[in-house]
Design a protein around this motif. Structure first.
Motif, mmCIF file in Angstrom:
data_model
loop_
_atom_site.group_PDB
_atom_site.id
_atom_site.type_symbol
_atom_site.label_atom_id
_atom_site.label_comp_id
_atom_site.label_asym_id
_atom_site.label_seq_id
_atom_site.Cartn_x
_atom_site.Cartn_y
_atom_site.Cartn_z
ATOM 1 N N ALA A 135 1.012 -1.326 -0.102
ATOM 2 C CA ALA A 135 0.081 -0.046 -0.079
ATOM 3 C C ALA A 135 0.852 1.097 -0.059
ATOM 4 C CB ALA A 135 -0.924 0.010 1.141
ATOM 5 N N LYS A 136 2.012 1.168 0.852
ATOM 6 C CA LYS A 136 3.019 2.283 0.445
ATOM 7 C C LYS A 136 3.359 2.525 -0.748
ATOM 8 C CE LYS A 136 6.950 1.743 1.980
ATOM 9 N NZ LYS A 136 7.603 1.954 0.747
ATOM 10 N N ASP A 137 3.643 1.277 -1.391
ATOM 11 C CA ASP A 137 4.102 1.527 -2.963
ATOM 12 C C ASP A 137 3.256 2.372 -3.778
ATOM 13 O OD1 ASP A 137 6.413 0.442 -2.245
ATOM 14 O OD2 ASP A 137 6.135 -1.538 -3.413
ATOM 15 N N VAL A 138 1.706 1.744 -3.507
ATOM 16 C CA VAL A 138 0.805 2.531 -4.346
ATOM 17 C C VAL A 138 0.744 4.007 -4.104
ATOM 18 C CG1 VAL A 138 -1.614 2.584 -4.546
ATOM 19 C CG2 VAL A 138 -0.601 0.377 -4.381
ATOM 20 N N ALA A 139 0.734 4.383 -2.609
ATOM 21 C CA ALA A 139 0.517 5.873 -2.262
ATOM 22 C C ALA A 139 1.853 6.621 -2.815
ATOM 23 C CB ALA A 139 0.747 5.873 -0.971
ATOM 24 N N ALA A 140 2.865 5.934 -2.751
ATOM 25 C CA ALA A 140 4.143 6.719 -2.987
ATOM 26 C C ALA A 140 4.240 6.783 -4.663
ATOM 27 C CB ALA A 140 5.538 5.873 -2.553
ATOM 28 N N ALA A 141 3.722 6.199 -5.366
ATOM 29 C CA ALA A 141 3.789 6.356 -7.038
ATOM 30 C C ALA A 141 3.271 7.503 -7.662
ATOM 31 C CB ALA A 141 2.729 5.182 -7.431
ATOM 32 N N GLY A 142 2.435 8.363 -6.768
ATOM 33 C CA GLY A 142 1.865 9.686 -7.288
ATOM 34 C C GLY A 142 1.155 9.473 -8.302
ATOM 35 N N LEU A 143 0.318 8.387 -8.533
ATOM 36 C CA LEU A 143 -0.818 8.432 -9.721
ATOM 37 C C LEU A 143 -1.960 9.110 -9.578
ATOM 38 C CD1 LEU A 143 0.128 4.505 -10.159
ATOM 39 C CD2 LEU A 143 0.993 6.469 -11.633
ATOM 40 N N GLY A 144 -2.747 9.060 -10.480
ATOM 41 C CA GLY A 144 -4.061 9.915 -10.277
ATOM 42 C C GLY A 144 -5.004 9.029 -9.420
ATOM 43 N N GLY A 145 -6.183 9.789 -8.868
ATOM 44 C CA GLY A 145 -7.124 9.231 -8.123
ATOM 45 C C GLY A 145 -7.597 7.733 -8.562
ATOM 46 N N GLY A 146 -8.193 7.764 -9.773
ATOM 47 C CA GLY A 146 -8.664 6.683 -10.470
ATOM 48 C C GLY A 146 -7.595 5.420 -10.436
ATOM 49 N N THR A 147 -6.428 5.631 -11.049
ATOM 50 C CA THR A 147 -5.408 4.746 -11.079
ATOM 51 C C THR A 147 -4.879 4.154 -9.458
ATOM 52 O OG1 THR A 147 -4.568 5.728 -12.961
ATOM 53 C CG2 THR A 147 -3.349 4.080 -11.871
ATOM 54 N N THR A 148 -4.926 4.932 -8.646
ATOM 55 C CA THR A 148 -4.559 4.647 -7.228
ATOM 56 C C THR A 148 -5.691 3.887 -6.841
ATOM 57 O OG1 THR A 148 -3.481 6.659 -6.936
ATOM 58 C CG2 THR A 148 -4.190 5.426 -4.988
#
Length: 218
Positions: A135-148
């Motif tokens: 989950a930390k990797d998902v948050a740290a990716a800085g992607l858009g809201g939909g992709t997150t």
């Protein structure tokens, strides 16, 4: 998105290897009303996983981990050390003689099975630690809201795999699924400790090394 998915996938799959949850689902599915109980158990586990992942992703985005690589690396090291400690504790834990499988009274109804699914996910410390790293990797990716949201949902489905996959397979192909689940569950029960130690230690080592690299190069 692809590079984040490649990082999330192995951690999510490792978190999905839960001998306890698989055994509990196999027991719940036996007897009358088993399918209803097993789906209630799955919903309970999925809700906990969804709330946990959502909270971690929201926290990671709020502290802007992409802009703080050293903090991101330090979190990797901390989670990795926790996993290594868990692996060592599991390895040293005294072995117990296997108990006959039975269905506790509080699991008979759908409500009890739902609560048991919640409890099983909340107390699955190894899986929760692995999910924290993913989950930390998902948050740290800085992607858009939909992709997150898409990646977070994928992670939830992965970690709760042993909760929802058995009833899904049973609904699709009752006979073959039951035989396959019994075979897999028996194998997992016999080697549960070895599987847990190897996967947890491997994930912990990977996270410690990755975190140290991020701290040094950050």
């Amino acid at each position: 998105m692809e590079h984040v998915l490649l990082g999330v996938l192995p951690l999510g799959l490792a978190a999905a290897v839960s001998p306890v949850m698989l055994t509990e689902q196999t027991v719940l599915m036996a007897g009358r009303g088993g399918r209803r109980r097993s789906w209630a158990y799955a919903v309970g586990a999925l809700l906990v996983a969804a709330a946990y992942v959502a909270a971690l992703v929201a926290l990671g985005r709020s502290v802007s981990l992409p802009a703080l690589p050293r903090l991101d690396g330090a979190a990797d090291v901390l989670i990795g050390l926790v996993l290594l400690a868990i692996a060592a504790a599991v390895q040293r834990w005294p072995r117990r003689a296997p108990r006959p499988r039975k269905q506790p009274a509080h699991q008979h109804g759908a409500g009890g099975a739902f609560a048991f699914g919640v409890f099983s996910m909340v107390t699955d410390v190894t899986s929760l630690a692995l999910v924290a790293a993913a989950a930390k990797d998902v948050a740290a990716a800085g992607l858009g809201g939909g992709t997150t949201v898409l990646l977070a949902s994928f992670l939830v489905l992965l970690v709760a795999l042993p909760a929802w996959l058995p009833p899904a397979l049973a609904a699709a192909a009752p006979g073959p699924a039951a035989r396959a689940l019994r075979a897999v569950e028996g194998t997992v029960r016999r080697h549960s400790r070895r599987i847990a130690v190897v996967l947890t230690a491997a994930a912990g080592t990977y996270l410690v090394l990755r975190g140290l690299l991020r701290v040094v190069t950050g």
